[in-house]
Design an enzyme around this catalytic site. Structure first.
Site, PDB file in Angstrom:
ATOM      1  N   SER A 126       0.832  -1.208   0.000  1.00 39.89           N
ATOM      2  CA  SER A 126       0.000   0.000   0.000  1.00 39.89           C
ATOM      3  C   SER A 126       0.863   1.254   0.000  1.00 39.89           C
ATOM      4  O   SER A 126       1.965   1.262   0.574  1.00 39.89           O
ATOM      5  CB  SER A 126      -0.901   0.013   1.237  1.00 39.89           C
ATOM      6  OG  SER A 126      -1.510   1.275   1.413  1.00 39.89           O
ATOM      7  N   TYR A 151      -2.625  -0.234   9.909  1.00 35.23           N
ATOM      8  CA  TYR A 151      -2.794  -0.810   8.576  1.00 35.23           C
ATOM      9  C   TYR A 151      -1.503  -0.676   7.777  1.00 35.23           C
ATOM     10  O   TYR A 151      -1.007  -1.649   7.185  1.00 35.23           O
ATOM     11  CB  TYR A 151      -3.943  -0.124   7.845  1.00 35.23           C
ATOM     12  CG  TYR A 151      -4.031  -0.472   6.383  1.00 35.23           C
ATOM     13  CD1 TYR A 151      -4.412  -1.749   5.976  1.00 35.23           C
ATOM     14  CD2 TYR A 151      -3.722   0.461   5.390  1.00 35.23           C
ATOM     15  CE1 TYR A 151      -4.478  -2.087   4.634  1.00 35.23           C
ATOM     16  CE2 TYR A 151      -3.788   0.140   4.051  1.00 35.23           C
ATOM     17  CZ  TYR A 151      -4.160  -1.144   3.669  1.00 35.23           C
ATOM     18  OH  TYR A 151      -4.210  -1.468   2.346  1.00 35.23           O
TER      19      TYR A 151
END
Length: 334
Positions: A126, A151
């Site tokens: 990501s 995350y």
């Protein structure tokens, strides 16, 4: 060729399956279809990708025995690992979900790949791994040691775990740092979907950092093309690579990491204006400060990916937003 695609009820996963089937590959797809967001949307995505070449199996990534048995039974050539517990803000509310899916789940995929000698594991990282980095565009040669959400930390961990398996077991792995993917069949927890839904309903949209945000919005078809192409670029060992002189995105092991984004960030207000223009409705706006776990700007340097695959995004924001809005109206009968 036989592929495993994880997260096939998800936004990117379902679209990757569709493309792989068009190319004539056999695909086994897994998903646990959790209720993080509307399950009916996930089921609709699965229905969309019903093909003779595709087999769906409901499995949780954290189920070690089930994942191990899956790999042994099917003997995959390649794995495209896209399943994860997504969302920056949700990781503040429910951190244990990220440990189960993003850490234990990723380890189970690595173990399955090791034990059955998968020829190439491509997995989702990501853009959030860039965290507090201020230099733009974000390049894979940059260090990414200061994530601002759990995350993001799990995604950085995924890259480190993959490298260890590439080094120890000679498994070719490629991590893809996705940058703000949007388009038809998108995630309901992401801004493009939320803005479209709320503007149509006459509801107020929240605009973080008073609109002073930049995102490298990347249309789904461009993302899928990049994923498919990089699956054919299998990293190999480079005995001449060193930590002192090499980039963190490569290694002496068969390991690589790439950014996958549009490469031209758009101001958040401009993106909202594109949605307003397509809907013919002016949004009701609530301007607010920066939110926990958020970052001011994302901006992908994609030169490495372009050099490796010829990947270059084709869809601009105006065209992409038009397709998103058109799908949303049709899907929800608006």
């Amino acid at each position: 060729m036989k592929y495993l695609v994880t997260g096939v009820a998800g936004f990117i996963g379902s679209c990757v399956v569709e493309r792989l089937c068009e190319l004539g590959h056999q695909v086994v797809g897994i998903d646990n279809i959790n209720d993080y967001y509307d399950v009916s949307l996930k089921e609709a995505r699965l229905k969309r990708v019903e093909h003779d070449c595709f087999q769906f199996i409901k499995i949780d990534l954290a189920d070690r025995e089930a994942i191990a048995a899956l790999f042994v039974e099917h003997q995959f050539d390649r794995v495209v690992h896209l399943a994860a517990q997504a969302g920056v803000r949700y990781s503040i509310e429910n951190p244990m979900a990220y440990a189960d899916s993003n850490l234990i789940g990723h380890l189970n995929i690595l173990e399955g790949s090791r034990n059955t000698k998968v020829k190439h594991l491509v997995y989702a990282s990501s853009s959030s791994v860039y965290g507090l980095n201020g230099k733009v565009p974000f390049a894979t040669s940059d260090t990414v040691d200061h994530p601002v959400s759990l995350y993001a930390a799990t995604k950085k961990s995924n890259e480190l775990m993959a490298h260890s398996y590439s080094h120890l077991y000679n498994i070719p792995t490629t991590g893809l740092r996705f940058f703000t993917v949007y388009g038809p069949w998108g995630r309901p927890d992401m801004a493009p979907y939320i803005f479209t839904k709320k503007i149509l309903a006459g509801e107020t949209i929240d605009i973080n950092n008073n609109g002073n945000m930049w995102r490298d919005f990347t249309y789904i078809d461009d993302i899928v093309e990049g994923v498919i192409r990089i699956a054919d670029v299998i990293p190999s060992r480079d005995e001449h690579w060193t930590v002192d002189e090499g980039t963190p995105a490569s290694s002496s092991a068969p390991y690589s990491v790439y950014n996958i984004g549009h490469g031209s960030p758009i101001n958040l207000m401009k993106f909202i204006e594109a949605i307003e223009s397509e809907l013919g409705i002016e949004a009701k706006k609530n301007f607010r400060g920066m939110q926990a776990g958020d970052v001011y700007q994302t901006y992908a340097d994609t030169q490495d990916l372009f050099a490796a695959t010829g990947y270059k995004p084709q869809v601009g924001v105006k065209e992409g937003v038009a397709k998103l809005v058109s799908w949303y109206k049709e899907f929800y009968n608006k």
